[in-house]
Scaffold this active site. Structure first.
Site, PDB file in Angstrom:
ATOM      1  N   ARG A 123      39.985  51.861  23.391  1.00  0.00           N
ATOM      2  CA  ARG A 123      39.820  52.027  24.806  1.00  0.00           C
ATOM      3  C   ARG A 123      38.832  52.079  25.654  1.00  0.00           C
ATOM      4  O   ARG A 123      38.436  53.456  26.612  1.00  0.00           O
ATOM      5  CB  ARG A 123      39.283  53.989  24.423  1.00  0.00           C
ATOM      6  N   LYS A 145      41.772  45.476  39.574  1.00  0.00           N
ATOM      7  CA  LYS A 145      43.158  46.135  38.978  1.00  0.00           C
ATOM      8  C   LYS A 145      43.907  45.456  38.364  1.00  0.00           C
ATOM      9  O   LYS A 145      43.377  44.203  38.274  1.00  0.00           O
ATOM     10  CB  LYS A 145      43.766  46.051  40.623  1.00  0.00           C
ATOM     11  N   GLU A 187      46.586  34.388  50.341  1.00  0.00           N
ATOM     12  CA  GLU A 187      45.045  35.766  50.513  1.00  0.00           C
ATOM     13  C   GLU A 187      44.042  35.546  51.441  1.00  0.00           C
ATOM     14  O   GLU A 187      43.914  36.829  51.881  1.00  0.00           O
ATOM     15  CB  GLU A 187      45.246  36.456  49.184  1.00  0.00           C
ATOM     16  N   LYS A 229      37.270  42.468  51.458  1.00  0.00           N
ATOM     17  CA  LYS A 229      37.788  42.983  49.909  1.00  0.00           C
ATOM     18  C   LYS A 229      37.341  44.071  49.029  1.00  0.00           C
ATOM     19  O   LYS A 229      37.023  45.143  49.512  1.00  0.00           O
ATOM     20  CB  LYS A 229      38.125  42.199  49.197  1.00  0.00           C
ATOM     21  N   GLU A 239      43.206  52.886  45.895  1.00  0.00           N
ATOM     22  CA  GLU A 239      44.302  52.642  46.370  1.00  0.00           C
ATOM     23  C   GLU A 239      44.787  54.221  46.937  1.00  0.00           C
ATOM     24  O   GLU A 239      45.708  54.120  46.993  1.00  0.00           O
ATOM     25  CB  GLU A 239      45.298  52.482  46.225  1.00  0.00           C
ATOM     26  N   ARG A 243      43.005  51.030  50.639  1.00  0.00           N
ATOM     27  CA  ARG A 243      43.229  49.904  50.088  1.00  0.00           C
ATOM     28  C   ARG A 243      44.457  48.865  50.155  1.00  0.00           C
ATOM     29  O   ARG A 243      45.121  48.092  50.184  1.00  0.00           O
ATOM     30  CB  ARG A 243      43.158  50.105  48.392  1.00  0.00           C
ATOM     31  N   ASN A 247      47.735  44.745  51.046  1.00  0.00           N
ATOM     32  CA  ASN A 247      49.382  44.898  50.358  1.00  0.00           C
ATOM     33  C   ASN A 247      50.050  44.442  52.198  1.00  0.00           C
ATOM     34  O   ASN A 247      51.187  43.330  52.009  1.00  0.00           O
ATOM     35  CB  ASN A 247      49.973  45.619  50.009  1.00  0.00           C
ATOM     36  N   HIS A 250      52.781  41.710  50.900  1.00  0.00           N
ATOM     37  CA  HIS A 250      53.388  41.467  49.901  1.00  0.00           C
ATOM     38  C   HIS A 250      54.713  42.556  49.543  1.00  0.00           C
ATOM     39  O   HIS A 250      55.365  43.147  49.076  1.00  0.00           O
ATOM     40  CB  HIS A 250      52.171  42.823  49.027  1.00  0.00           C
ATOM     41  N   HIS A 254      56.934  40.353  48.379  1.00  0.00           N
ATOM     42  CA  HIS A 254      56.791  41.027  46.410  1.00  0.00           C
ATOM     43  C   HIS A 254      58.654  40.435  45.979  1.00  0.00           C
ATOM     44  O   HIS A 254      58.986  39.875  45.061  1.00  0.00           O
ATOM     45  CB  HIS A 254      56.586  41.986  46.346  1.00  0.00           C
ATOM     46  N   HIS A 266      53.101  32.978  44.726  1.00  0.00           N
ATOM     47  CA  HIS A 266      52.605  34.089  44.633  1.00  0.00           C
ATOM     48  C   HIS A 266      52.362  33.663  46.734  1.00  0.00           C
ATOM     49  O   HIS A 266      53.218  34.640  47.404  1.00  0.00           O
ATOM     50  CB  HIS A 266      51.276  34.971  43.666  1.00  0.00           C
TER      51      HIS A 266
HETATM   52  N1  GLY Z   1      45.245  42.976  45.864  1.00  0.00           N
HETATM   53  C1  GLY Z   1      45.137  43.647  46.381  1.00  0.00           C
HETATM   54  C2  GLY Z   1      44.483  44.918  45.516  1.00  0.00           C
HETATM   55  O1  GLY Z   1      43.673  44.091  45.188  1.00  0.00           O
HETATM   56  O2  GLY Z   1      44.017  46.130  46.215  1.00  0.00           O
END
Ligand code: GLY
Length: 367
Positions: A123, A145, A187, A229, A239, A243, A247, A250, A254, A266
């Site tokens: 946990r 993330k 990025e 960031k 998000e 946030r 994307n 993306h 994606h 990527h």
């Molecule tokens: N790479 C996108 C984020 O961290 O939200």
């Protein structure tokens, strides 16, 4: 000499990002996490293990109760629950408990997998990120993330889980192969485009130094990228809103990545996605034609694609619509209101997307 940036979570300092040109300050930084009382498992992939695994384990010798190295095969195809399961088994066999520490040493896949293991093993167990690729340094190691792909869907299973420290040795970018380096650059470009027009201009002006991988320039580039960031994830860590701007590029990126079965990097797919999104922004009359073409052509010196052969726009549209970034059946598309300012648009139509896909479809000139 190292520099640092503190990431806040719920308005309180949560973890530091340390920027250095070597690993020499690593053990001092880890000492703040009381590692003398902890076992440490360094998780990495078979590629990075050969480059830095031995060095990191040597640095840890005598500084913690015990350190062990675990490597799994490199590549996006190993960002799976099977890899997670193998790591749980290893940690159980090595008798790791909740007071111990995991270190993610490597690129985005290693960071995401290790973070997910850290979030779920017993946990929750502390973890540290030591990102060694540009993609991981400029983006994925920050913001908590974590997760794995599932049945071909990227990042379908995961958790938000913050590291205790992110330590970046910028010199590791020197050993990256060109393709991986430029993949990460997509990025970095994205951060400039969505939030900081002056940083975007700086990237244009420093193109040669960046491509030569001059450490001072890379240090400034990664720090500025991380700062963008930081501002985004501090405001919206999970998000719920802003946030999602990260994307940019993306949604279509994606879909292309999936259609190519992850054979493209990527960043290559994100670059194509950014071009497509910038095209739609131009068609919405938010960007001028000159701005659109400058953004598009800016990817070229960084070895990133701006068009793609053998692509079926209808297939990519269908994949785009099956992406998880849908809000109740509507695609949350990120567009540019201007260079350095992105927004979420819920009204992008299939025709807008198909138009952008046709724009990035490579067609050989007829003689
Ligand atoms: N790479 C996108 C984020 O961290 O939200």
């Amino acid at each position: 000499m190292s520099e640092r940036l503190t990431i806040n979570y719920e308005k309180k300092p949560c973890y530091d990002i340390v920027f250095s040109a070597s690993f020499e300050d690593l053990t001092d930084e880890l000492a703040t996490l009381e590692i003398e009382r902890r076992r440490i498992c360094v998780l990495t992939d078979t590629h990075v293990s050969g480059l830095y695994g031995g060095e990191i384990v040597r640095l840890l010798e005598g500084k913690c109760v015990k350190s062990v190295l675990y490597s799994f095969p490199s590549g996006e195809e190993n960002k799976t629950l099977d890899t997670v399961r193998d790591i749980y088994r290893f940690l159980i066999d090595e008798k790791f408990d909740r007071r111990d520490l995991l270190i993610a040493l490597g690129g985005g896949v290693v960071g995401d997998v290790t973070g997910y293991v850290a979030a779920t093993y017993l946990r929750g167990i502390d973890f540290v990120q030591i990102p060694t690729t540009l993609l991981a340094q400029a983006d994925s190691s920050i913001g908590g993330k974590t997760g794995v792909d599932f049945d071909g869907y990227k990042n379908m299973v995961g958790a938000f889980y913050m590291p205790k420290l992110v330590y970046m040795n910028i010199s590791t970018l020197k050993t990256l192969d060109d393709r991986q380096f430029f993949s990460g650059f997509a990025e970095v470009m994205k951060h400039g485009l969505i939030k900081d027009g002056r940083f975007y201009e700086w990237l244009l002006e420093n193109m040669y130094e960046i491509c030569d991988r001059q450490v001072e320039t890379l240090l400034e580039m990664v720090m500025r990228s991380c700062n963008i960031k930081k501002l985004v994830v501090e405001k919206d860590p999970t998000e719920k809103g802003e946030r999602a701007l990260l994307n940019f590029g993306h949604t279509i990126g994606h879909a292309i990545e999936k259609s190519r079965n992850f054979a493209m990097t990527h960043g290559e797919c994100v670059a194509l996605g950014c071009v497509a999104a910038a095209f739609i922004s131009w068609k919405h009359e938010w960007l001028s034609m000159e701005e659109y073409y400058e953004i598009r052509d800016m990817f070229v010196p960084f070895n990133l694609p701006i068009s793609l052969e053998d692509m079926d726009p209808d297939e990519i549209l269908a994949l785009t619509k099956s992406d998880k970034k849908m809000a109740g059946g509507t695609i949350k598309f990120i567009l540019l209101k201007k260079v350095g300012k992105a927004l979420i648009d819920l009204n992008v139509t299939d025709e807008d997307i198909l138009g952008a896909l046709r724009e990035i479809l490579y067609v050989e000139d007829a003689e």
